[in-house]
Write a protein that holds these residues in place. Structure first.
Motif, PDB file in Angstrom:
ATOM      1  N   GLU A 231      -9.857  -0.647  10.485  1.00 16.15           N
ATOM      2  CA  GLU A 231     -10.025  -1.100   9.107  1.00 16.15           C
ATOM      3  C   GLU A 231     -10.273   0.086   8.183  1.00 16.15           C
ATOM      4  O   GLU A 231      -9.772   0.111   7.049  1.00 16.15           O
ATOM      5  N   GLU A 232     -11.020   1.052   8.638  1.00 15.79           N
ATOM      6  CA  GLU A 232     -11.312   2.234   7.820  1.00 15.79           C
ATOM      7  C   GLU A 232     -10.035   3.023   7.526  1.00 15.79           C
ATOM      8  O   GLU A 232      -9.833   3.496   6.398  1.00 15.79           O
ATOM      9  N   GLU A 233      -9.158   3.155   8.523  1.00 16.43           N
ATOM     10  CA  GLU A 233      -7.907   3.886   8.307  1.00 16.43           C
ATOM     11  C   GLU A 233      -6.967   3.111   7.385  1.00 16.43           C
ATOM     12  O   GLU A 233      -6.320   3.698   6.503  1.00 16.43           O
ATOM     13  N   HIS A 234      -6.876   1.800   7.570  1.00 18.04           N
ATOM     14  CA  HIS A 234      -6.044   0.989   6.671  1.00 18.04           C
ATOM     15  C   HIS A 234      -6.537   1.124   5.230  1.00 18.04           C
ATOM     16  O   HIS A 234      -5.743   1.234   4.290  1.00 18.04           O
ATOM     17  N   THR A 235      -7.853   1.092   5.073  1.00 14.97           N
ATOM     18  CA  THR A 235      -8.446   1.234   3.739  1.00 14.97           C
ATOM     19  C   THR A 235      -8.108   2.591   3.147  1.00 14.97           C
ATOM     20  O   THR A 235      -7.693   2.690   1.980  1.00 14.97           O
ATOM     21  N   ALA A 236      -8.245   3.644   3.938  1.00 15.19           N
ATOM     22  CA  ALA A 236      -7.927   4.989   3.455  1.00 15.19           C
ATOM     23  C   ALA A 236      -6.469   5.091   3.035  1.00 15.19           C
ATOM     24  O   ALA A 236      -6.133   5.737   2.025  1.00 15.19           O
TER      25      ALA A 236
END
Length: 241
Positions: free
Chosen positions: A112-117
Motif C-alpha cells: 500500500e505504501e508503494e502504491h501510494t508513493a
C-alpha cells in the motif's frame, strides 16, 4: 445525470479491442455523445501500438468527425513506483488527453505504501490529465493522502464503470475515492473504458454511484457540454470547433 463525453476508449490499434476509431465515432454520434477521447494503451502493454502511433495521432485524426469532437490521447501505463510512465514526455506533451493507470501486466502490485508513493509521484506530473481506474483493490493506496494530492495538482479522477465488473474491489473503492473527491473538490469524469463500439457511453454504474453519494454535478466534467468543451480546449490548446 446525462454524460456527453466518452473519456476512455480503445480501438483495434490495441490487439485486445475490437472496433475501429470510425466505428466508435459513429456509435458515439448515434448515442448523442458529443466528445470521444481516443486513449490507446501505451507500449508497455502487450499488443499496444508503438511510439510512432502516438507521434502521428495528432497529425492525422481530425478534431471533428460526424459531429463528434475527437480528443487524441493515450492511456499511459505506470511502470514503477516513482511515477514512471511508458511514453516519453515529448510525445505526451503533444496529446490532448493523457490518462495514467496501473495495469497488472505492466507493474506487479506491491505494498500500500508503494502504491501510494506511485500515485503521489504521478500527481506531480503536469503531463498527466486524468487518473485512470484507481479503484482496483490490487493497488490499494492511502485514499485521503492521494486524493488530496490530486486536488492540489489539478488532476481529474476517472470513475470507470467497466472496473465495477472486472477489477477486484472497484465498486467499493471507487465509492471511497469519490467521497474523498467530494471532500477535496476534485473534478471527476465517468467513463466506459470501451473495447467495442457498443460499450461507448455505458457509464450507468458510475453515474448511479455518484448520485447515491450526492456528488456535486458541477464537478462531473463530462455531464455538461459547455463544461467539457472548456476542459477539452484547456487540455488540447485548440478551439476544436
Amino acid at each position: 445525470m446525462q454524460i456527453i463525453a466518452e473519456t476512455h476508449s480503445h480501438t483495434v490499434a490495441c490487439d485486445h479491442a475490437f472496433s475501429t476509431l470510425y466505428e466508435n465515432v459513429r456509435y458515439a454520434a448515434r448515442r448523442g455523445i458529443r466528445f470521444l477521447c481516443v486513449t490507446e494503451h501505451c507500449p508497455a502493454m502487450e499488443g499496444a501500438p508503438g511510439g510512432m502511433f502516438f507521434s502521428n495521432l495528432p497529425n492525422v485524426i481530425p478534431d471533428l468527425m460526424e459531429g463528434v469532437v475527437v480528443l487524441k490521447g493515450a492511456e499511459t501505463n505506470i511502470i514503477d513506483y516513482e511515477g514512471g510512465l511508458d511514453l516519453p514526455d515529448r510525445k505526451l506533451a503533444r496529446l490532448d488527453w493523457v490518462i495514467a493507470s496501473y495495469h497488472i501486466n505492466c507493474l506487479a502490485p506491491a505494498t500500500e505504501e508503494e502504491h501510494t508513493a506511485g500515485w503521489l509521484a504521478v500527481a506531480k506530473n503536469p503531463l498527466v490529465d486524468v487518473i485512470g481506474h484507481a479503484g482496483d483493490e490490487r493497488y490499494r493506496f492511502d485514499v485521503d493522502a492521494v486524493v488530496k494530492a490530486f486536488a492540489e495538482n489539478g488532476k481529474i479522477v476517472e470513475i470507470n464503470a467497466h472496473s465495477f465488473e472486472c477489477r477486484p474491489g472497484s465498486a467499493e473503492n471507487c465509492r471511497r475515492i469519490a467521497e474523498s473527491c467530494k471532500k477535496y473538490g476534485v473534478r471527476v469524469v465517468c467513463s466506459s473504458d470501451a473495447h467495442f463500439f457498443t460499450q461507448i457511453g455505458n457509464v450507468g454504474a458510475a453515474v448511479e454511484m455518484l448520485e447515491e453519494i450526492g456528488f456535486p454535478e458541477e464537478l462531473v466534467m463530462n455531464a455538461d457540454y459547455g463544461r467539457f468543451l472548456a476542459l477539452a480546449r484547456e487540455k488540447s490548446g485548440r478551439p476544436l470547433i
